[in-house]
Design a protein around this motif. Sequence first.
Motif, PDB file in Angstrom:
ATOM      1  N   PHE A  22     -11.209  -2.753   8.350  1.00 45.00           N
ATOM      2  CA  PHE A  22     -10.235  -3.716   7.836  1.00 45.00           C
ATOM      3  C   PHE A  22      -9.344  -3.086   6.910  1.00 45.00           C
ATOM      4  O   PHE A  22      -8.218  -3.681   6.940  1.00 45.00           O
ATOM      5  CB  PHE A  22     -11.154  -4.714   6.976  1.00 45.00           C
ATOM      6  CG  PHE A  22     -10.449  -5.908   6.485  1.00 45.00           C
ATOM      7  CD1 PHE A  22      -9.973  -6.823   7.269  1.00 45.00           C
ATOM      8  CD2 PHE A  22     -10.125  -5.989   5.063  1.00 45.00           C
ATOM      9  CE1 PHE A  22      -8.973  -7.764   6.874  1.00 45.00           C
ATOM     10  CE2 PHE A  22      -9.571  -7.162   4.386  1.00 45.00           C
ATOM     11  CZ  PHE A  22      -8.726  -8.023   5.597  1.00 45.00           C
ATOM     12  N   ALA A  23      -9.670  -2.078   6.075  1.00 44.73           N
ATOM     13  CA  ALA A  23      -8.572  -1.658   5.075  1.00 44.73           C
ATOM     14  C   ALA A  23      -7.469  -0.837   6.156  1.00 44.73           C
ATOM     15  O   ALA A  23      -6.216  -1.007   5.757  1.00 44.73           O
ATOM     16  CB  ALA A  23      -9.345  -0.260   4.414  1.00 44.73           C
ATOM     17  N   ARG A  24      -7.805  -0.300   7.241  1.00 46.19           N
ATOM     18  CA  ARG A  24      -6.771   0.359   7.974  1.00 46.19           C
ATOM     19  C   ARG A  24      -5.820  -0.711   8.501  1.00 46.19           C
ATOM     20  O   ARG A  24      -4.653  -0.587   8.389  1.00 46.19           O
ATOM     21  CB  ARG A  24      -7.435   1.084   9.200  1.00 46.19           C
ATOM     22  CG  ARG A  24      -8.018   2.562   9.006  1.00 46.19           C
ATOM     23  CD  ARG A  24      -8.263   3.117  10.080  1.00 46.19           C
ATOM     24  NE  ARG A  24      -9.013   4.276   9.905  1.00 46.19           N
ATOM     25  CZ  ARG A  24     -10.455   4.513  10.182  1.00 46.19           C
ATOM     26  NH1 ARG A  24     -11.446   3.520  10.495  1.00 46.19           N
ATOM     27  NH2 ARG A  24     -11.080   5.670   9.864  1.00 46.19           N
ATOM     28  N   GLU A  25      -6.645  -1.867   9.091  1.00 48.78           N
ATOM     29  CA  GLU A  25      -5.577  -2.933   9.606  1.00 48.78           C
ATOM     30  C   GLU A  25      -4.827  -3.646   8.495  1.00 48.78           C
ATOM     31  O   GLU A  25      -3.590  -3.820   8.699  1.00 48.78           O
ATOM     32  CB  GLU A  25      -6.642  -3.833  10.330  1.00 48.78           C
ATOM     33  CG  GLU A  25      -5.805  -5.171  10.955  1.00 48.78           C
ATOM     34  CD  GLU A  25      -5.137  -4.548  12.160  1.00 48.78           C
ATOM     35  OE1 GLU A  25      -4.329  -5.588  12.727  1.00 48.78           O
ATOM     36  OE2 GLU A  25      -5.215  -3.485  12.665  1.00 48.78           O
ATOM     37  N   ALA A  78     -10.215   3.679   0.225  1.00 51.31           N
ATOM     38  CA  ALA A  78      -9.229   4.921  -0.331  1.00 51.31           C
ATOM     39  C   ALA A  78      -9.130   5.982   0.882  1.00 51.31           C
ATOM     40  O   ALA A  78      -8.118   6.580   1.088  1.00 51.31           O
ATOM     41  CB  ALA A  78      -9.407   5.292  -1.762  1.00 51.31           C
ATOM     42  N   ALA A  79     -10.447   6.332   1.399  1.00 49.10           N
ATOM     43  CA  ALA A  79     -10.545   7.115   2.361  1.00 49.10           C
ATOM     44  C   ALA A  79      -9.649   7.220   3.728  1.00 49.10           C
ATOM     45  O   ALA A  79      -9.571   8.072   4.189  1.00 49.10           O
ATOM     46  CB  ALA A  79     -11.934   7.551   2.493  1.00 49.10           C
ATOM     47  N   VAL A  80      -9.407   5.913   3.978  1.00 44.70           N
ATOM     48  CA  VAL A  80      -8.864   5.704   5.479  1.00 44.70           C
ATOM     49  C   VAL A  80      -7.633   5.211   5.255  1.00 44.70           C
ATOM     50  O   VAL A  80      -6.726   4.808   6.041  1.00 44.70           O
ATOM     51  CB  VAL A  80      -9.789   4.602   6.281  1.00 44.70           C
ATOM     52  CG1 VAL A  80     -11.036   5.349   6.524  1.00 44.70           C
ATOM     53  CG2 VAL A  80      -9.858   3.614   5.656  1.00 44.70           C
ATOM     54  N   THR A  81      -6.889   5.106   4.035  1.00 41.39           N
ATOM     55  CA  THR A  81      -5.340   4.450   3.703  1.00 41.39           C
ATOM     56  C   THR A  81      -4.587   5.499   2.962  1.00 41.39           C
ATOM     57  O   THR A  81      -5.427   6.566   2.278  1.00 41.39           O
ATOM     58  CB  THR A  81      -5.410   3.226   3.069  1.00 41.39           C
ATOM     59  OG1 THR A  81      -6.362   3.322   1.771  1.00 41.39           O
ATOM     60  CG2 THR A  81      -6.223   2.121   3.792  1.00 41.39           C
ATOM     61  N   ALA A 107     -11.702   9.152 -11.240  1.00 41.35           N
ATOM     62  CA  ALA A 107     -11.711   9.858 -10.067  1.00 41.35           C
ATOM     63  C   ALA A 107     -11.363   9.103  -8.509  1.00 41.35           C
ATOM     64  O   ALA A 107     -10.756   9.661  -7.846  1.00 41.35           O
ATOM     65  CB  ALA A 107     -13.409   9.974  -9.990  1.00 41.35           C
ATOM     66  N   LEU A 108     -11.636   7.749  -8.783  1.00 40.61           N
ATOM     67  CA  LEU A 108     -10.996   6.967  -7.686  1.00 40.61           C
ATOM     68  C   LEU A 108      -9.378   7.139  -7.635  1.00 40.61           C
ATOM     69  O   LEU A 108      -8.705   7.318  -6.498  1.00 40.61           O
ATOM     70  CB  LEU A 108     -11.315   5.293  -7.846  1.00 40.61           C
ATOM     71  CG  LEU A 108     -11.118   4.575  -6.820  1.00 40.61           C
ATOM     72  CD1 LEU A 108     -11.272   4.996  -5.237  1.00 40.61           C
ATOM     73  CD2 LEU A 108     -11.266   3.255  -7.181  1.00 40.61           C
ATOM     74  N   ASP A 109      -8.858   7.146  -8.784  1.00 38.65           N
ATOM     75  CA  ASP A 109      -7.160   7.175  -8.978  1.00 38.65           C
ATOM     76  C   ASP A 109      -6.997   8.559  -8.335  1.00 38.65           C
ATOM     77  O   ASP A 109      -5.943   8.612  -7.683  1.00 38.65           O
ATOM     78  CB  ASP A 109      -6.859   7.001 -10.225  1.00 38.65           C
ATOM     79  CG  ASP A 109      -5.383   6.653 -10.272  1.00 38.65           C
ATOM     80  OD1 ASP A 109      -4.934   5.592  -9.637  1.00 38.65           O
ATOM     81  OD2 ASP A 109      -4.669   7.670 -10.925  1.00 38.65           O
ATOM     82  N   ALA A 110      -7.424   9.528  -8.709  1.00 41.18           N
ATOM     83  CA  ALA A 110      -7.151  10.992  -8.279  1.00 41.18           C
ATOM     84  C   ALA A 110      -7.187  11.049  -6.807  1.00 41.18           C
ATOM     85  O   ALA A 110      -6.586  11.489  -5.919  1.00 41.18           O
ATOM     86  CB  ALA A 110      -8.046  12.190  -9.056  1.00 41.18           C
ATOM     87  N   ALA A 111      -8.609  10.513  -6.229  1.00 45.33           N
ATOM     88  CA  ALA A 111      -8.949  10.523  -4.959  1.00 45.33           C
ATOM     89  C   ALA A 111      -7.853   9.765  -3.761  1.00 45.33           C
ATOM     90  O   ALA A 111      -7.715  10.169  -2.732  1.00 45.33           O
ATOM     91  CB  ALA A 111     -10.393  10.206  -4.437  1.00 45.33           C
ATOM     92  N   SER A 112      -7.252   8.745  -4.535  1.00 44.32           N
ATOM     93  CA  SER A 112      -6.435   7.966  -3.649  1.00 44.32           C
ATOM     94  C   SER A 112      -4.931   8.326  -3.950  1.00 44.32           C
ATOM     95  O   SER A 112      -4.170   7.692  -3.136  1.00 44.32           O
ATOM     96  CB  SER A 112      -6.771   6.479  -4.101  1.00 44.32           C
ATOM     97  OG  SER A 112      -6.160   6.063  -5.462  1.00 44.32           O
TER      98      SER A 112
END
Length: 296
Positions: A22-25, A78-81, A107-112
């Motif tokens: 869903f995130a990709r779409e 985050a990992a797929v967008t 950490a989420l902000d850095a990873a994304s």
Amino acid sequence: MKIGINLPQTTSYDLASDVTTFAREVERLGFDSLWAYDRLLAPEDQSGVHGLYGMPGVPWPERYGSTTDPLITLALAAAVTERVELGTGVLVAPLYLPVRLAKSLAALDAASGGRVIAGLGVGWSVDEFEAAASRPIEERGAALDEFLDVAAAVWGPDPVEFDNARYRIAASRINPKPVRRIPILLGGHSEAALRRVARRADGWLPTGMPASAVGETLRRLREMASAGGRDPYEIRCFSQAGVANLEDLGRVVDDIAALAEVGVEHVYVTLPSAAADLAQLLAATEKLSARLPGRS
């Protein structure tokens, strides 16, 4: 106006694949953001103060008993967008240890790559507070203020130092740091909540309010900010657009237009709560995209 959509976040979806699909779409269709909400549990006893929003005997939505962790859900997205922002709408900050939550958001902000929007609230469930909070529910406002103080320290330069009557961080390195200054949105519409928004937040995040009430409250908020010495237009407004029926997407589009007229800058739509499965959710998302001006 920016438009986002909630992620599929209950165990009625296949969490091993549906969140990422869903995130990709959503990103492919040109939406601006993805959102996750926070619900720790749903009590079996919903009488008295255990009812929804603390109202006696009011039943909780069934999905609240099968809601996934919001930060893990957003990390999957985050990992797929690459482009969409990632918002919490809302995270109940008093249910978390402040330094742990601040580090997780960083950490989420850095990873994304700097895409996190931190929508925060004080919470309302006595059951959730009894299960997880370090303060009683009567101190939830103070707990949110405490988190904001801790987060400002943790997200700032090393060495981090913090000391109040409850928590002490001796001079330490705490990393990763956020890529950008994480925008802080605060929910609520009580006088205490509005004062906190006007004093401390980058924006206000109303839910379940008609556009007219949002516009009037936003005007008050900006007056309060100005009286406190802030630029009133530093207070931005994000809002939720609730969806009860996927056959009524025309009303959703009208609601979004009405919110735009009163100054809301960013809306996220709760499509997953009205869909039965991923296929229905994807179809509704494509229909909504086609109905929104400039996105078909």
